[in-house]
Structure formats: C-alpha cells, structure tokens
Design a protein around this motif. Structure first.
Motif: not given
Length: 306
Positions: A102-106, A112-120
């Motif tokens: 929940n939220g957006m902080r995660h 920061e740990k893995y790079g935004a390119d890993r994230l959906l």
C-alpha cells in the motif's frame, strides 16, 4: 515462468494459492513461524467463491538457489526492509519485481535497491485476513489485480507477466495508467483509514450519526486535495465512486488498517497516513485531519510496542 511470492499472508497467500491451483510454478518465501504453520496445515483459503487448500512450495531466505522470473512482494509495508534482505538472492538481471504494498513509498525503496527498471506498478483489491489458525479468509467476492509499466508503455515482459497471471481464478489485467491506479488506491485507503480509525467504526457506523457524513466528506476532500498536488490527477469516475462508497449508510466496509488496529496487530500508519502527511507538509499544505489521525495511530502503535 517461476514466481517467488514474498510473504504467505492474507494477500500474497491468496493470490499465490490461486496461481498454484491453476498450475503455475509458485514458491513462497516465508519466515520460520509461518513455515511451520503451513507445513503442518497447508495453505487454506476460505472464500464465498469456494474454498481452496494446497500444499505450497516453501522456502526460507537461506534456501534460495537463484533468480526467479517474477518476485511478487506481498508483505506489510513496515516489513519491507527485512523482506528485501530475505529475497535478495532471488533477484537476477531479468527478474521482474511486482509489489503489492500500500502507498507509494515502497516504490522508491525498491527502485533504490534494485533499479526502477526491475519494477512494475501494481494495484490489487481484495478483502482478506488471517484467522487464528492461519487460514486466509476472504470477505466479499472482488479479487482484482492490475499491473503495468511505470511509463504506461506496452512491453514483452508485461505480456509475459499477464500470460502467467491471467485465468487463475482472480481478475487480472494490464494497465497503461498504473501509477494513477496506485494513487487512487492510496487515496481510498488513506481516506477510509482516517474515517474508520479516527471514528472507531465502519463507513456505515460513521454515516449513520449526526455529522458523520460531513466528517467523511471532509476527510475525502482533504486527502484528494493533497494527492492532486503531490501525486497524480485522479479520474472523475473514481472521485464520484469514492465519495459514494465512503459516505454510504449501512455499509460494513472498513480499511485493512482499521481491522488490524481492532485486532491489536501492527498497522501501516507511516505508509498510508504518515507518508501522505509528510508529502503535504513538504508542499506547505495543511492537513488537520491527517495530522490528527496520524498522532492517534502513533499513540496506539507506541502502546502496542511496550
């Protein structure tokens, strides 16, 4: 494809059990207490749509032997840092990370740990909780999950993730507006959490008393005004529906944070209320109701931690 679900609680366990039941390759990363419980009793869902019971594939952090294709992070937000340490060996160069928090902080923490390119981006809607025996109890029939690239683009990996997630007993869809979807979910959670936790009752309880609907409307409007400045523009249909849902007489609806509070469990006050209040303060915005409920919840949390 292989998926690692970090956490086998009410949310991760629900979607993971559905995926496993549909024949997907699902492994749960769990801590020792939950491991023992699931080894002994299996993973069970009690649902109006039909019960499910499986013997899940389980591992602990020391047993991870290499990267997974998808890592679905399904822990409470206050447990995120330890979850990231536990799952580290499961994240490889091509791993897709799908967070259900929940939220957006995660999103900032994981990027920061893995790079935004890993994230959906991901937004899920399901009302579940764990009972005293560790079973997942679903209330209601909605079980939706949406995911998408943060820039709204279509991609090969989104197509692969969707192929893996679809037709597994829940409503799965791709979204080109996933960041807006996430901000809308946060808006609903923050407003509902403020109403439920400050008034100590359901939406219907609050709406039925003198001044209740007016208070709920002020809470919604305060959250929405902040999100419009610090987040994304919210859609008109969402705003109409949010006002209807959160001022509905007779509604038994409560936020998960309120249910955790009533049950005497840890709560996501920092992630759902505190982070939004911090963003508002940084923009010079006043948020008296958020400030009030946040202090209220911090007192509860401090008492719980004694």
């Amino acid at each position: 494809m292989r998926i690692l679900i970090v956490g086998a609680g009410s949310t991760g366990g629900f979607f993971g059990a559905k995926l496993a039941k549909a024949g997907r390759d699902v492994t749960f990363l769990v801590r020792s207490q939950r491991l023992s419980q699931l080894q002994q009793h299996g993973l069970c869902i009690k649902s109006p749509a039909g019960d499910i019971e499986i013997q899940p594939q389980l591992i602990t952090s020391t047993q991870i032997q290499g990267p997974f294709d998808i890592v679905l992070v399904a822990v409470k937000a206050y447990a995120l840092d330890s979850a990231l340490r536990d799952m580290d060996a499961a994240v490889g160069p091509d791993t897709v990370i799908l967070p259900l928090l929940n939220g957006m902080r995660h999103m900032d923490v994981i990027a920061e740990k893995y790079g935004a390119d890993r994230l959906l981006g991901c937004a899920c809607k399901v009302a579940t909780s764990l009972d005293e025996e560790g079973r997942i109890v679903q209330t209601g029939t909605f079980n939706d999950i949406a995911y998408g690239e943060l820039d709204g683009s279509e991609s090969e990996r989104i197509a692969l993730v969707h192929e893996f997630m679809r037709d597994a007993g829940f409503d799965a869809k791709t979204s080109k507006t996933i960041l807006r979807d996430m901000w809308e979910k946060w808006t609903l959670l923050a407003a509902m959490g403020t109403i439920n936790c400050l008034m100590r009752g359901s939406i219907g309880d609050v709406a039925s008393v003198k001044g209740g609907r007016e208070f709920a409307t002020r809470a919604i409007d305060e959250v929405v005004s902040i999100v419009h400045v610090v987040g994304r523009a919210l859609s008109a249909p969402f705003l109409t529906e949010a006002h209807r849902l959160l001022t509905l007489e007779g509604s038994p609806q409560t936020s998960s944070m309120y249910r955790d509070l009533i049950a005497g469990r840890g709560i996501e006050a920092d992630q759902i209320i505190g982070d939004l209040l911090e963003r508002a303060t940084a923009k010079g915005m006043e948020a008296p109701l958020l400030a009030l409920v946040y202090t209220n919840l911090l007192v509860y949390q401090a008492q719980l931690d004694k």
